[in-house]
Scaffold this motif. Structure first.
Motif, PDB file in Angstrom:
ATOM      1  N   THR A   1     -23.206  22.729  18.611  1.00 19.85           N
ATOM      2  CA  THR A   1     -22.725  22.566  20.126  1.00 19.85           C
ATOM      3  C   THR A   1     -22.002  21.453  19.925  1.00 19.85           C
ATOM      4  O   THR A   1     -20.525  21.094  20.371  1.00 19.85           O
ATOM      5  CB  THR A   1     -24.401  22.292  20.935  1.00 19.85           C
ATOM      6  N   GLU A   2     -22.198  20.413  19.187  1.00 18.42           N
ATOM      7  CA  GLU A   2     -21.578  19.238  18.898  1.00 18.42           C
ATOM      8  C   GLU A   2     -20.030  18.817  18.979  1.00 18.42           C
ATOM      9  O   GLU A   2     -18.578  18.506  19.300  1.00 18.42           O
ATOM     10  CB  GLU A   2     -21.978  18.311  18.358  1.00 18.42           C
ATOM     11  N   TYR A   3     -20.473  20.184  17.747  1.00 20.65           N
ATOM     12  CA  TYR A   3     -19.403  20.670  16.758  1.00 20.65           C
ATOM     13  C   TYR A   3     -17.859  21.335  17.578  1.00 20.65           C
ATOM     14  O   TYR A   3     -16.610  21.290  18.373  1.00 20.65           O
ATOM     15  CB  TYR A   3     -19.026  21.340  15.885  1.00 20.65           C
ATOM     16  N   VAL A   4     -18.346  22.771  18.761  1.00 17.58           N
ATOM     17  CA  VAL A   4     -17.838  23.184  19.467  1.00 17.58           C
ATOM     18  C   VAL A   4     -17.139  22.212  20.785  1.00 17.58           C
ATOM     19  O   VAL A   4     -15.285  22.326  21.270  1.00 17.58           O
ATOM     20  CB  VAL A   4     -18.651  24.068  20.170  1.00 17.58           C
ATOM     21  N   LYS A   5     -17.622  21.186  21.621  1.00 18.26           N
ATOM     22  CA  LYS A   5     -17.746  20.809  22.095  1.00 18.26           C
ATOM     23  C   LYS A   5     -16.713  19.265  21.810  1.00 18.26           C
ATOM     24  O   LYS A   5     -15.599  19.445  22.348  1.00 18.26           O
ATOM     25  CB  LYS A   5     -18.974  19.442  22.222  1.00 18.26           C
TER      26      LYS A   5
END
Length: 82
Positions: free
Chosen positions: A37-41
């Motif tokens: 999720t952090e990578y996508v954000k």
């Protein structure tokens, strides 16, 4: 980290305590989801800055460093978890 599983000679795995192993697996899966999720954000934030022509800003460069770090963590995990 205390290991909760043992590899058998036939290549299979056993857990001393199924409940403890299941709890650890759940924690791992939560961490993995959070990293994804952090990578996508981070990628979305970088794209927003790129669209605004701010690729030389400190924020963009910090995001780039974070993106590389998170991607490296995910890649390392994928070496062991297939």
């Amino acid at each position: 980290m205390e290991r909760l599983t043992q590899k058998q000679t036939d290549g299979s795995w056993t857990a001393g305590s199924d409940a403890a192993a299941l709890e650890r697996l759940a924690q791992y899966e939560s961490m993995h989801e959070a990293l994804e999720t952090e990578y996508v954000k981070i990628c979305a934030d970088m794209e927003r800055l790129r669209s605004a022509g701010r690729t030389k800003s400190a924020t963009y460069r910090q995001l780039l460093g974070s993106k590389l770090t998170v991607r490296d963590l995910l890649d390392r995990i994928e070496l062991y978890v297939k």
